[in-house]
Scaffold this motif. Structure first.
Motif, PDB file in Angstrom:
ATOM      1  N   ARG A  92       0.851  -1.193   0.000  1.00  0.00           N
ATOM      2  CA  ARG A  92       0.000   0.000   0.000  1.00  0.00           C
ATOM      3  C   ARG A  92       0.885   1.240   0.000  1.00  0.00           C
ATOM      4  NH1 ARG A  92      -0.811  -2.244   5.016  1.00  0.00           N
ATOM      5  NH2 ARG A  92       0.098  -1.071   6.706  1.00  0.00           N
ATOM      6  N   TYR A  93       0.364   2.274  -0.648  1.00  0.00           N
ATOM      7  CA  TYR A  93       1.096   3.536  -0.710  1.00  0.00           C
ATOM      8  C   TYR A  93       0.122   4.673  -0.947  1.00  0.00           C
ATOM      9  CZ  TYR A  93       0.613   3.198  -5.785  1.00  0.00           C
ATOM     10  OH  TYR A  93       0.107   3.103  -7.056  1.00  0.00           O
ATOM     11  N   ASP A  94       0.538   5.862  -0.512  1.00  0.00           N
ATOM     12  CA  ASP A  94      -0.222   7.086  -0.757  1.00  0.00           C
ATOM     13  C   ASP A  94       0.783   8.174  -1.087  1.00  0.00           C
ATOM     14  OD1 ASP A  94      -1.891   9.273  -0.889  1.00  0.00           O
ATOM     15  OD2 ASP A  94      -2.692   9.056   1.149  1.00  0.00           O
ATOM     16  N   VAL A  95       0.741   8.651  -2.321  1.00  0.00           N
ATOM     17  CA  VAL A  95       1.626   9.723  -2.773  1.00  0.00           C
ATOM     18  C   VAL A  95       0.801  10.912  -3.274  1.00  0.00           C
ATOM     19  CG1 VAL A  95       3.582   8.216  -3.270  1.00  0.00           C
ATOM     20  CG2 VAL A  95       1.899   8.673  -5.061  1.00  0.00           C
ATOM     21  N   SER A  96      -0.444  10.991  -2.832  1.00  0.00           N
ATOM     22  CA  SER A  96      -1.310  12.080  -3.266  1.00  0.00           C
ATOM     23  C   SER A  96      -0.820  13.406  -2.699  1.00  0.00           C
ATOM     24  CB  SER A  96      -2.751  11.817  -2.821  1.00  0.00           C
ATOM     25  OG  SER A  96      -2.824  11.721  -1.413  1.00  0.00           O
ATOM     26  N   GLY A  97      -1.120  14.484  -3.407  1.00  0.00           N
ATOM     27  CA  GLY A  97      -0.740  15.807  -2.939  1.00  0.00           C
ATOM     28  C   GLY A  97       0.754  16.067  -2.999  1.00  0.00           C
ATOM     29  N   THR A  98       1.450  15.401  -3.908  1.00  0.00           N
ATOM     30  CA  THR A  98       2.884  15.628  -4.107  1.00  0.00           C
ATOM     31  C   THR A  98       3.081  16.246  -5.488  1.00  0.00           C
ATOM     32  OG1 THR A  98       3.220  13.419  -5.026  1.00  0.00           O
ATOM     33  CG2 THR A  98       3.525  13.664  -2.640  1.00  0.00           C
ATOM     34  N   ARG A  99       4.310  16.377  -5.921  1.00  0.00           N
ATOM     35  CA  ARG A  99       4.604  16.956  -7.232  1.00  0.00           C
ATOM     36  C   ARG A  99       5.047  15.885  -8.228  1.00  0.00           C
ATOM     37  NH1 ARG A  99       7.963  22.131  -4.895  1.00  0.00           N
ATOM     38  NH2 ARG A  99       6.195  23.081  -3.849  1.00  0.00           N
TER      39      ARG A  99
END
Length: 165
Positions: free
Chosen positions: A141-148
């Protein structure tokens, strides 16, 4: 097994070298989520398998100085979400964390490649973070939302959005 679990304690200050040095006795888990820590992450110890530093006020690069190769090779769980000020090449970091099972990097200033690399040729030759994530054997699982981060063209097309160039 003992863990350094200091989540949700309104701690202020920085993550000092003594914190990382003490992880060998703390089963390699540093749980400092939901505090008011500031400054940089410091230098992650090679004895560390779990780092939960989400929901703080940390800044700086998560580069090879902060996460040396020997520490990156041991990491299984990393959550630095919601610090807003963390930056650096997420693709570079992840390519060195092959044991990683979970990643939280959301709502920070991470990019695919280092900002100081202004060679367009080398940028196009390097993999995007999402390509590196796709090749990670243990990542569940991963969450990279709200990055560039940029979205690979085939994924972007399937979502009906355009990829950044």
């Amino acid at each position: 097994a003992m863990q350094a679990d200091l989540r949700g304690n309104r701690l202020v200050g920085t993550v000092g070298a003594c914190v990382w040095a003490g992880l060998h006795a703390a089963d390699g888990a540093l749980l400092l989520s939901r505090n008011m820590l500031s400054g940089t992450v410091g230098r992650i110890s090679p004895d560390t398998h779990t780092v939960l530093l989400n929901d703080n006020r940390l800044t700086g690069d998560l580069d090879a100085t902060a996460v040396p190769d020997d520490a990156a090779a041991q990491l299984e769980h990393l959550d630095v979400s919601d610090n807003r000020g963390l930056r650096g090449s997420l693709a570079s970091l992840l390519s060195r964390t092959l044991r990683l099972e979970s990643l939280g990097a959301a709502r920070n200033a991470f990019t695919d490649h280092d900002d100081d690399d202004d060679s367009m040729t080398s940028r196009h030759e390097k993999k995007l973070t999402m390509d590196v994530i796709a090749e990670m054997p243990n990542l569940r699982r991963y969450d990279v939302s709200g990055t560039r981060l940029r979205v690979p063209t085939p994924v972007a097309a399937g979502l009906g959005v355009s990829a950044h160039s």
